[in-house]
Motif scaffolding. Structure first.
Motif, PDB file in Angstrom:
ATOM      1  N   THR A 192      36.852  28.406  59.404  1.00 12.70           N
ATOM      2  CA  THR A 192      38.292  28.715  58.785  1.00 12.70           C
ATOM      3  C   THR A 192      39.169  27.356  58.491  1.00 12.70           C
ATOM      4  O   THR A 192      39.698  27.223  57.598  1.00 12.70           O
ATOM      5  CB  THR A 192      39.114  29.805  59.381  1.00 12.70           C
ATOM      6  OG1 THR A 192      38.266  30.983  59.619  1.00 12.70           O
ATOM      7  CG2 THR A 192      40.616  29.844  59.057  1.00 12.70           C
ATOM      8  N   GLN A 233      40.976  32.765  63.003  1.00 16.74           N
ATOM      9  CA  GLN A 233      40.869  31.180  63.227  1.00 16.74           C
ATOM     10  C   GLN A 233      39.654  30.818  63.856  1.00 16.74           C
ATOM     11  O   GLN A 233      39.541  30.818  64.979  1.00 16.74           O
ATOM     12  CB  GLN A 233      42.036  31.064  64.194  1.00 16.74           C
ATOM     13  CG  GLN A 233      43.474  31.431  63.500  1.00 16.74           C
ATOM     14  CD  GLN A 233      44.627  31.080  64.304  1.00 16.74           C
ATOM     15  OE1 GLN A 233      44.424  30.138  65.212  1.00 16.74           O
ATOM     16  NE2 GLN A 233      45.751  31.911  64.143  1.00 16.74           N
ATOM     17  N   ASP A 240      49.121  38.502  51.161  1.00 19.16           N
ATOM     18  CA  ASP A 240      49.509  38.540  52.601  1.00 19.16           C
ATOM     19  C   ASP A 240      48.256  39.021  53.132  1.00 19.16           C
ATOM     20  O   ASP A 240      47.890  40.019  53.315  1.00 19.16           O
ATOM     21  CB  ASP A 240      50.677  39.478  52.959  1.00 19.16           C
ATOM     22  CG  ASP A 240      51.011  39.316  54.408  1.00 19.16           C
ATOM     23  OD1 ASP A 240      50.560  38.324  54.926  1.00 19.16           O
ATOM     24  OD2 ASP A 240      51.910  40.355  54.903  1.00 19.16           O
ATOM     25  N   VAL A 241      47.528  38.255  53.956  1.00 22.45           N
ATOM     26  CA  VAL A 241      46.359  38.562  54.357  1.00 22.45           C
ATOM     27  C   VAL A 241      46.136  37.943  55.997  1.00 22.45           C
ATOM     28  O   VAL A 241      46.785  36.929  55.981  1.00 22.45           O
ATOM     29  CB  VAL A 241      44.865  38.166  53.527  1.00 22.45           C
ATOM     30  CG1 VAL A 241      44.863  38.753  52.282  1.00 22.45           C
ATOM     31  CG2 VAL A 241      44.870  36.671  53.344  1.00 22.45           C
ATOM     32  N   GLN A 242      45.200  38.425  56.744  1.00 19.89           N
ATOM     33  CA  GLN A 242      44.962  37.830  57.956  1.00 19.89           C
ATOM     34  C   GLN A 242      43.527  37.334  58.036  1.00 19.89           C
ATOM     35  O   GLN A 242      42.436  37.908  57.577  1.00 19.89           O
ATOM     36  CB  GLN A 242      45.045  39.007  58.879  1.00 19.89           C
ATOM     37  CG  GLN A 242      46.526  39.724  59.244  1.00 19.89           C
ATOM     38  CD  GLN A 242      47.139  38.660  60.071  1.00 19.89           C
ATOM     39  OE1 GLN A 242      46.815  37.795  60.546  1.00 19.89           O
ATOM     40  NE2 GLN A 242      48.551  38.844  59.735  1.00 19.89           N
ATOM     41  N   MET A 290      47.706  33.296  54.180  1.00 19.64           N
ATOM     42  CA  MET A 290      46.482  33.639  54.980  1.00 19.64           C
ATOM     43  C   MET A 290      46.971  33.663  56.449  1.00 19.64           C
ATOM     44  O   MET A 290      46.172  33.766  57.280  1.00 19.64           O
ATOM     45  CB  MET A 290      45.387  32.603  54.992  1.00 19.64           C
ATOM     46  CG  MET A 290      44.830  32.639  53.577  1.00 19.64           C
ATOM     47  SD  MET A 290      43.270  31.738  53.387  1.00 19.64           S
ATOM     48  CE  MET A 290      44.319  29.934  53.221  1.00 19.64           C
ATOM     49  N   ASN A 291      48.291  33.564  56.834  1.00 20.71           N
ATOM     50  CA  ASN A 291      49.005  33.553  58.100  1.00 20.71           C
ATOM     51  C   ASN A 291      48.612  32.455  58.943  1.00 20.71           C
ATOM     52  O   ASN A 291      48.262  32.484  60.415  1.00 20.71           O
ATOM     53  CB  ASN A 291      48.678  34.835  58.832  1.00 20.71           C
ATOM     54  CG  ASN A 291      49.652  36.125  58.080  1.00 20.71           C
ATOM     55  OD1 ASN A 291      50.722  35.955  58.291  1.00 20.71           O
ATOM     56  ND2 ASN A 291      48.932  36.884  57.339  1.00 20.71           N
TER      57      ASN A 291
END
Length: 280
Positions: free
Chosen positions: A149, A145, A140-142, A175-176
């Protein structure tokens, strides 16, 4: 003429499933292409695009149109269903995929089968399932944008078609970036779609020839490997206990009915594939 029309409709429907499956978490567009018996042909086409270009283009036109329909038109409805009624859509897709697994198995042993191929499928299923469970639990990473990307997202998205069993949607969720992508697709946001398309094109050009080369030399092994990944990646999308608990008795019954409908649809498409297979 009737047989050609039926083939056109079948390939269009396959394209819809491949496209919509590419944006459904846990499902791979490449695996679905393999399940529907056109993965090898797609790889050969894009790796040798000048060879028999007109005939191959006509063959894959309904697949491409169906895939675009599945990706663009169904992106938002699928995302909305996953958010509000996940059990319904996941059970339906599971049924569709399991219904076409016999066709994939038949294709896997087309050029012969040894006992170790079965062991490979079982081992691949177990290892893939463990890896998918681990990824769903720990990743779970941020990610910011940016255009770069979105080019990376396009590369990952196309990788799901080139490498069967690899679910690009899962990586995007980690990657949300999944919801921003589906929202961008449904709104035709070219600030997202253009770099995503560039990234997908880079992936296809870079890897298609390599995969085609491997298919020519290790066909049976690769397809038994794909079969294991398809089974694992299908089982992994089974709804969670929390998702089931939110359903009423009627909802549970409807979910089972949708699974059966999907299963029958998959089996029916498999029979159509064999009955109306074009002559070589």
């Amino acid at each position: 003429m009737k047989n050609e029309l039926i083939q056109w409709i079948i390939r269009f429907i396959k394209g819809i499933f491949i496209g919509s499956g590419a944006i459904l978490p846990g499902v791979s567009g490449g695996a679905l292409a393999a399940v529907f018996g056109i993965y090898e042909e797609i790889i050969q086409f894009i790796s040798n695009i000048k060879k028999e270009f007109k005939s191959k283009l006509f063959f894959f036109l309904p697949v491409g149109l169906g895939a675009l329909f599945g990706i663009i038109v169904l992106a938002y409805p699928i995302e909305a269903l996953l958010r509000n009624h996940p059990v319904f859509i996941l059970l339906f897709f599971m049924g569709c995929i399991f219904g076409t697994v016999p066709l994939l198995y038949r294709k896997a042993k087309l050029h012969g089968q040894k006992k170790w191929h079965i062991y490979l499928t079982v081992l691949t299923t177990i290892v893939s399932f463990i890896l998918l469970i681990s990824a769903n639990t720990f990743l779970d990473v941020q990610v910011a944008q940016t255009p770069v990307t979105w080019i990376m997202v396009g590369f990952i998205f196309a990788l799901g078609f080139i490498v069967p069993g690899l679910s690009p949607s899962n990586f995007l969720i980690y990657m949300n970036l999944y919801e921003p992508l589906t929202r961008g697709i449904s709104r035709l946001d070219w600030m997202i779609l253009l770099p995503v398309g560039i990234g997908a094109l880079i992936c296809i050009i870079a890897l298609s020839k390599l995969v085609n080369h491997l298919m020519n030399f290790y066909y049976t092994t690769i397809f038994h490997f794909i079969l294991g990944i398809v089974i694992a990646s299908t089982v992994i999308i089974f709804p969670s206990q929390n998702q089931w608990s939110q359903l009423s008795l009627l909802g549970v019954i409807l979910s089972i009915v949708l699974f059966i409908i999907g299963l029958l649809l998959g089996l029916w498409m498999g029979r159509l594939e064999l009955k109306h297979k074009p002559e070589d």
